[in-house]
Design a protein around this motif. Structure first.
Motif, short mmCIF file in Angstrom:
data_model
loop_
_atom_site.label_atom_id
_atom_site.label_comp_id
_atom_site.label_asym_id
_atom_site.label_seq_id
_atom_site.Cartn_x
_atom_site.Cartn_y
_atom_site.Cartn_z
N GLY A 102 -8.60 24.10 -43.67
CA GLY A 102 -8.19 24.37 -42.29
C GLY A 102 -6.69 24.26 -42.07
N ASP A 103 -5.97 23.64 -43.00
CA ASP A 103 -4.51 23.59 -42.86
C ASP A 103 -3.96 25.01 -42.89
OD1 ASP A 103 -4.43 20.83 -42.73
OD2 ASP A 103 -3.72 20.56 -44.79
N LEU A 104 -2.83 25.20 -42.20
CA LEU A 104 -2.21 26.52 -42.07
C LEU A 104 -0.80 26.47 -42.64
CD1 LEU A 104 -2.32 29.41 -40.81
CD2 LEU A 104 -1.33 28.39 -38.75
N ILE A 105 -0.49 27.42 -43.51
CA ILE A 105 0.86 27.56 -44.05
C ILE A 105 1.46 28.82 -43.45
CG2 ILE A 105 2.25 27.93 -46.12
CD1 ILE A 105 -0.04 26.55 -47.71
N SER A 106 2.59 28.68 -42.77
CA SER A 106 3.36 29.83 -42.31
C SER A 106 4.30 30.22 -43.43
CB SER A 106 4.15 29.48 -41.05
OG SER A 106 3.28 29.21 -39.98
N VAL B 7 0.56 34.79 -37.48
CA VAL B 7 1.18 33.60 -36.90
C VAL B 7 2.46 34.01 -36.19
CG1 VAL B 7 2.31 31.40 -37.42
CG2 VAL B 7 0.27 32.07 -38.70
N ASN B 8 2.65 33.49 -34.99
CA ASN B 8 3.95 33.58 -34.32
C ASN B 8 4.55 32.18 -34.36
OD1 ASN B 8 6.21 33.96 -32.78
ND2 ASN B 8 5.15 34.82 -31.02
N LEU C 253 2.90 35.89 -41.82
CA LEU C 253 1.56 35.83 -42.38
C LEU C 253 1.20 34.36 -42.51
CD1 LEU C 253 -0.91 37.10 -43.84
CD2 LEU C 253 0.41 36.89 -45.97
N GLY C 254 0.02 34.01 -42.03
CA GLY C 254 -0.47 32.64 -42.17
C GLY C 254 -1.50 32.54 -43.27
N VAL C 255 -1.43 31.47 -44.06
CA VAL C 255 -2.38 31.20 -45.14
C VAL C 255 -3.24 30.02 -44.70
CG1 VAL C 255 -2.64 30.51 -47.55
CG2 VAL C 255 -0.76 32.03 -46.88
N VAL C 256 -4.56 30.22 -44.67
CA VAL C 256 -5.49 29.18 -44.27
C VAL C 256 -6.09 28.54 -45.52
CG1 VAL C 256 -7.57 28.63 -42.94
CG2 VAL C 256 -6.01 30.44 -42.14
#
Length: 150
Positions: free
Chosen positions: A115-119, A36-37, A10-13
């Protein structure tokens, strides 16, 4: 690389700048969620002893197919499906670190910008991909990210 693995996550934007935010305020800084992969060259990760090169190649970390802003992130199913067979399956309620903790902790180390992405981490079952394989990352309430390994 001789071994490139899929990792369904799961990606957090990030939606608002976050620096030193509390766990209680963390979700206020989230815009939404996506699939997210978190592709990893596992042999290079082990060789280098860190993750920068192993996760940083062009075409690694496909994201999508879109962002969902109202996901009940606390308990959704995340699956990795390789060539039609479910290889990974886990619920976000079983994550070691929940999303408020991740946003709060990361923002204590670095500023998170819109816009940053947390995996958020992957369920058990990662494995290598080979040319021609189709990998799907399915996140309940979001949809499916589908890519072919080249």
């Amino acid at each position: 690389s001789q071994r490139v693995d899929y990792e369904a996550e799961l990606g957090v934007v990030v939606g608002q700048t976050a620096k030193g935010v509390s766990r209680d305020d963390a979700i206020k800084h989230v815009f939404g969620y996506t699939c997210v992969n978190d592709v990893t060259a596992r042999d290079l990760q082990k060789k280098d002893g860190q993750w920068s090169r192993a996760k940083g190649f062009d075409t690694f970390c496909p994201v999508g197919p879109w962002i969902v802003t109202d996901l009940k992130y606390q308990d959704v199913l995340v699956e990795g499906v390789l060539n039609g067979e479910v290889k990974q399956s886990g619920r976000t309620s079983l994550m070691i670190f929940d999303i408020p903790y991740l946003v709060s902790y990361i923002s204590s180390v670095m500023t998170l910008n819109p816009g940053d992405l947390i995996s958020t981490g992957t369920p058990a079952g990662i494995a290598p991909m080979k040319s021609g394989d189709i990998i799907e990352v399915k996140v309940e309430g979001i949809g499916t990210l589908r890519n072919t390994m080249a």
